[in-house]
Motif scaffolding. Structure first.
Motif, PDB file in Angstrom:
ATOM      1  N   ILE A  69       5.907  -0.978  -7.918  1.00 29.40           N
ATOM      2  CA  ILE A  69       5.221  -0.888  -6.669  1.00 29.40           C
ATOM      3  C   ILE A  69       4.887   1.166  -6.383  1.00 29.40           C
ATOM      4  CG2 ILE A  69       5.490  -0.632  -4.118  1.00 29.40           C
ATOM      5  CD1 ILE A  69       7.141  -3.295  -5.741  1.00 29.40           C
ATOM      6  N   PRO A  70       4.137   1.231  -7.075  1.00 32.85           N
ATOM      7  CA  PRO A  70       3.669   2.987  -6.704  1.00 32.85           C
ATOM      8  C   PRO A  70       3.064   3.888  -5.072  1.00 32.85           C
ATOM      9  CG  PRO A  70       1.730   2.214  -7.186  1.00 32.85           C
ATOM     10  CD  PRO A  70       2.092   0.723  -7.033  1.00 32.85           C
ATOM     11  N   ILE A  71       4.054   4.339  -4.925  1.00 31.97           N
ATOM     12  CA  ILE A  71       4.100   4.922  -3.422  1.00 31.97           C
ATOM     13  C   ILE A  71       3.949   6.247  -3.016  1.00 31.97           C
ATOM     14  CG2 ILE A  71       5.883   5.438  -1.696  1.00 31.97           C
ATOM     15  CD1 ILE A  71       7.489   2.900  -2.240  1.00 31.97           C
ATOM     16  N   VAL A  72       2.882   7.006  -2.841  1.00 30.30           N
ATOM     17  CA  VAL A  72       2.265   8.196  -2.757  1.00 30.30           C
ATOM     18  C   VAL A  72       2.829   9.147  -1.632  1.00 30.30           C
ATOM     19  CG1 VAL A  72       0.868   9.661  -2.759  1.00 30.30           C
ATOM     20  CG2 VAL A  72       0.116   7.731  -4.258  1.00 30.30           C
ATOM     21  N   LEU A  73       4.121   9.935  -1.390  1.00 30.91           N
ATOM     22  CA  LEU A  73       5.001  10.196  -0.907  1.00 30.91           C
ATOM     23  C   LEU A  73       5.467  11.870  -1.235  1.00 30.91           C
ATOM     24  CD1 LEU A  73       6.627   9.594   1.371  1.00 30.91           C
ATOM     25  CD2 LEU A  73       8.257   8.514   0.116  1.00 30.91           C
ATOM     26  N   ASP A  74       5.195  12.875  -0.224  1.00 31.01           N
ATOM     27  CA  ASP A  74       5.869  13.852  -0.477  1.00 31.01           C
ATOM     28  C   ASP A  74       7.293  14.055   0.641  1.00 31.01           C
ATOM     29  OD1 ASP A  74       6.420  16.640   0.142  1.00 31.01           O
ATOM     30  OD2 ASP A  74       4.421  17.173   0.757  1.00 31.01           O
ATOM     31  N   LEU A  75       8.346  14.422  -0.205  1.00 28.59           N
ATOM     32  CA  LEU A  75       9.577  14.099  -0.347  1.00 28.59           C
ATOM     33  C   LEU A  75       9.835  15.169   0.644  1.00 28.59           C
ATOM     34  CD1 LEU A  75      11.512  13.388  -3.437  1.00 28.59           C
ATOM     35  CD2 LEU A  75      10.803  11.684  -1.287  1.00 28.59           C
ATOM     36  N   THR A  76       9.370  15.895   1.057  1.00 30.72           N
ATOM     37  CA  THR A  76       8.931  17.278   1.970  1.00 30.72           C
ATOM     38  C   THR A  76       8.775  16.859   3.912  1.00 30.72           C
ATOM     39  OG1 THR A  76       7.462  18.286   1.822  1.00 30.72           O
ATOM     40  CG2 THR A  76       9.218  18.992   0.431  1.00 30.72           C
ATOM     41  N   VAL A 105       8.855   9.648   4.522  1.00 29.91           N
ATOM     42  CA  VAL A 105       9.611   9.208   4.646  1.00 29.91           C
ATOM     43  C   VAL A 105      10.720   8.156   5.014  1.00 29.91           C
ATOM     44  CG1 VAL A 105      11.932   9.171   2.973  1.00 29.91           C
ATOM     45  CG2 VAL A 105      10.135  11.032   2.563  1.00 29.91           C
ATOM     46  N   ASN A 106      10.946   8.884   5.976  1.00 31.36           N
ATOM     47  CA  ASN A 106      11.321   7.901   7.544  1.00 31.36           C
ATOM     48  C   ASN A 106      10.962   6.209   7.108  1.00 31.36           C
ATOM     49  OD1 ASN A 106      12.677   6.368   9.245  1.00 31.36           O
ATOM     50  ND2 ASN A 106      13.583   7.899  10.182  1.00 31.36           N
ATOM     51  N   VAL A 107       9.500   6.739   7.626  1.00 33.34           N
ATOM     52  CA  VAL A 107       8.556   5.380   8.011  1.00 33.34           C
ATOM     53  C   VAL A 107       8.408   4.433   6.422  1.00 33.34           C
ATOM     54  CG1 VAL A 107       6.211   4.559   8.341  1.00 33.34           C
ATOM     55  CG2 VAL A 107       7.246   6.155   9.483  1.00 33.34           C
TER      56      VAL A 107
END
Length: 269
Positions: free
Chosen positions: A58-65, A70-72
């Motif tokens: 499952i690829p998840i495009v996400l900016d950790l900042t 991130v929470n959602v």
């Protein structure tokens, strides 16, 4: 921890060490991989390559900042795919410059991604692991978290902080059957490193070697995984003869000459 049939989440999975870890997990019996990165195209390519190996990806495009996002995303992932048994915090950036010539936006980005981004996602997943009374967290630090390097002051600072955070978290979560491991690769041949000036005498290792060492360390329930003879020598040298090691590192570091330093500083205004 036995990996067979488990679900793992790897950050920084689109390249370098994170990508190598994802591939190594896929060959080690993992059932499901959640791959997190900012680069959508590269992440999709990695996910497609691993998908043909028979692992659910499952690829998840996400900016950790982006703390709210991130929470959602993590809440949704846990709901949709079930328990995450292994978290590998590998996302990171590095900028190289003498401290007096460093750029504040670069400093802020290193701290935001390397440290605060890791803290945000770890907090969310660790809470759920504690509720399940099982899990393993791997924080990818660096040899520079043991031995600081000139021209890499902010990067070294974030890696020292990661090791301190890992040690503290290990003590806090032990009673909840959650393991916390630190991984300390030395110079590794990745896209990020290719943009840096190398220290004299340092021989980069492959990301695959780092990933293989991690899998062995997880299987052996190791607390801290230091990779390569150069790393072990540096750690022991820092413990036994710290002043000598500092002198050696200063000689090896790609520091500018006095003339170059003032020219660059003048050019920056």
């Amino acid at each position: 921890m036995k990996l067979h049939g488990k679900t793992a989440l790897v950050t920084g999975a689109s390249r370098g060490i994170g990508q190598a870890i994802a591939f190594e997990l896929a060959t080690s019996g993992i059932k499901r991989l959640l791959l997190v990165a900012r680069n959508e195209q590269r992440l999709a390519e990695v996910a497609a390559e691993i998908g043909v190996m028979g692992v659910e990806v499952i690829p998840i495009v996400l900016d950790l900042t982006d703390r709210i996002r991130v929470n959602v995303v993590i809440s949704q992932a846990w709901r949709d795919y079930g328990q995450i048994h292994l978290l590998v915090n590998c996302a990171g950036v590095a900028y190289q410059a003498p401290f007096l010539q460093s750029k504040l936006p670069h400093v802020q980005e290193e701290i935001a991604i390397n440290l605060l981004g890791m803290y945000t996602i770890t907090r969310l997943i660790a809470r759920r692991m504690v509720s399940q009374q099982t899990g393993t967290i791997v924080n990818v630090a660096s040899l520079m978290g043991k031995v600081a390097a000139p021209t890499m002051s902010t990067y070294s600072a974030t890696k020292f902080a990661i090791l301190g955070f890992t040690q503290a978290l290990r003590g806090e979560l032990a009673s909840h059957n959650v393991q916390v491991i630190s991984l300390l690769p030395t110079l590794t041949d990745t896209d990020m490193v290719r943009d840096l000036q190398l220290f004299r005498g340092m021989m980069p290792m492959s990301p695959q070697r780092v990933a293989q060492a991690l899998i062995r360390g997880i299987d052996r329930n190791e607390r801290e995984i230091i990779i390569g003879w150069q790393s072990h020598l540096a750690v022991w040298g820092n413990y036994l003869v710290p002043r000598l090691l500092e002198s050696i590192i200063q000689i090896a570091a790609p520091l500018p000459t006095q003339k170059q330093f003032w020219q660059r500083l003048g050019a920056k205004g």
